[in-house]
Design a protein around this motif. Structure first.
Motif, mmCIF file in Angstrom:
data_model
loop_
_atom_site.group_PDB
_atom_site.id
_atom_site.type_symbol
_atom_site.label_atom_id
_atom_site.label_comp_id
_atom_site.label_asym_id
_atom_site.label_seq_id
_atom_site.Cartn_x
_atom_site.Cartn_y
_atom_site.Cartn_z
ATOM 1 N N UNK A 1 5.530 1.225 9.270
ATOM 2 C CA UNK A 1 4.806 -0.021 9.035
ATOM 3 C C UNK A 1 4.141 0.079 7.672
ATOM 4 N N UNK A 2 4.191 -1.007 6.926
ATOM 5 C CA UNK A 2 3.539 -1.046 5.624
ATOM 6 C C UNK A 2 2.581 -2.233 5.596
ATOM 7 N N UNK A 3 1.547 -2.093 4.794
ATOM 8 C CA UNK A 3 0.621 -3.198 4.582
ATOM 9 C C UNK A 3 0.909 -3.807 3.220
ATOM 10 N N UNK A 4 1.073 -5.129 3.227
ATOM 11 C CA UNK A 4 1.376 -5.840 2.000
ATOM 12 C C UNK A 4 0.205 -6.763 1.674
ATOM 13 N N UNK A 5 -0.337 -6.598 0.473
ATOM 14 C CA UNK A 5 -1.448 -7.447 0.038
ATOM 15 C C UNK A 5 -0.912 -8.719 -0.600
ATOM 16 N N UNK B 1 -3.933 -15.250 -2.503
ATOM 17 C CA UNK B 1 -4.966 -15.651 -1.540
ATOM 18 C C UNK B 1 -5.276 -14.408 -0.723
ATOM 19 N N UNK B 2 -6.169 -13.565 -1.208
ATOM 20 C CA UNK B 2 -6.301 -12.196 -0.705
ATOM 21 C C UNK B 2 -6.329 -12.060 0.817
ATOM 22 N N UNK B 3 -5.337 -11.341 1.300
ATOM 23 C CA UNK B 3 -5.221 -10.992 2.704
ATOM 24 C C UNK B 3 -4.150 -9.929 2.843
ATOM 25 N N UNK B 4 -4.120 -9.284 3.989
ATOM 26 C CA UNK B 4 -3.108 -8.264 4.271
ATOM 27 C C UNK B 4 -2.125 -8.790 5.315
ATOM 28 N N UNK B 5 -0.858 -8.455 5.120
ATOM 29 C CA UNK B 5 0.169 -8.767 6.105
ATOM 30 C C UNK B 5 0.817 -7.451 6.514
ATOM 31 N N UNK B 6 0.817 -7.161 7.815
ATOM 32 C CA UNK B 6 1.459 -5.948 8.316
ATOM 33 C C UNK B 6 2.946 -6.222 8.512
ATOM 34 N N UNK C 1 0.855 -1.184 0.000
ATOM 35 C CA UNK C 1 0.000 0.000 0.000
ATOM 36 C C UNK C 1 0.896 1.241 0.000
ATOM 37 N N UNK C 2 0.397 2.369 -0.509
ATOM 38 C CA UNK C 2 1.211 3.593 -0.509
ATOM 39 C C UNK C 2 1.691 3.942 0.899
ATOM 40 N N UNK C 3 2.936 4.403 0.984
ATOM 41 C CA UNK C 3 3.513 4.761 2.283
ATOM 42 C C UNK C 3 4.556 5.851 2.087
ATOM 43 N N UNK C 4 4.841 6.552 3.170
ATOM 44 C CA UNK C 4 5.886 7.574 3.161
ATOM 45 C C UNK C 4 7.071 7.023 3.949
ATOM 46 N N UNK C 5 8.212 6.800 3.306
ATOM 47 C CA UNK C 5 9.359 6.226 4.016
ATOM 48 C C UNK C 5 9.833 7.105 5.167
#
Length: 199
Positions: free
Chosen positions: A166-170, A174-179, A157-161
């Motif tokens: 923390x970033x969310x990765x899709x 198998x649709x789900x989010x991983x923090x 997901x969009x993030x500002x370094x």
């Protein structure tokens, strides 16, 4: 050994980082560990650094890390994840939760291959974006090891370094989010994920 970090991440996981400065001879390994397949001296130093961290974290110098059929490192009684790169080693352990970690030394080498791991619908403008993207996807690959995800099957997901975040990765297969938590400094980018209580 130059331990640069030893701390809890979440309620039931511990992460340690070691800066590798010692020669191979100064790093003992368990008698039962077979490192004969490691022909590169630098690679052997990195693996021995992981064993030094394991001995530090457990108080035992006889434990040997094995790997399951998917390549995930295994150790009876523990969930663990290991990572090593030029000059650095990281180990995260938990008795009860799935964990994953990745560490990469900071270099602009990722810019030359960014198109191989960053999707068209992801940010890749800065070196920080590229480093965090690469490392976060390595962490998710380990976290969801049994899925054997490809880089383009994950989307940040969009993030500002920032220095820490923390970033969310899709997971697009198998649709789900991983923090994924990250830390970025002048030496390395570190990313890690710990299973939450609800998973």
């Amino acid at each position: 050994m130059p331990l640069v970090r030893d701390g809890q991440i979440g309620r039931d996981a511990r992460l340690c980082i070691w800066q590798i400065t010692e020669p191979i001879e100064a790093m003992p390994i368990p008698e039962r560990a077979d490192l004969s397949a490691l022909h590169s001296a630098s690679r052997r130093r990195e693996v021995q650094a992981v064993y030094a961290l394991l001995a530090y974290m457990t108080g035992r110098n006889d434990l040997v890390i094995d790997h399951d059929d998917t390549g995930r490192p295994t150790l009876p009684g523990w969930n663990l994840s290991i990572s090593h790169t030029k000059g650095w080693a990281a180990l995260v352990m938990s008795a009860n939760r799935r964990v994953a970690v990745d560490i990469e030394y900071v270099s602009d080498r990722v810019s030359r291959v960014a198109d191989r791991f960053i999707r068209e619908d992801e940010q890749k403008g800065s070196l920080a974006h590229q480093l965090i993207n690469w490392s976060a996807k390595e962490t998710v690959f380990k976290y969801l090891n049994e899925e054997r995800l490809e880089y383009f099957e994950m989307r940040l997901a969009p993030f500002k370094p920032e220095a820490r975040g923390r970033v969310e990765v899709s997971d697009l297969r198998f649709p789900k989010l991983v923090a994924v938590s990250y830390e970025l400094n002048t030496d390395y980018v570190l990313t890690y994920s710990v299973e939450s209580e609800g998973e």
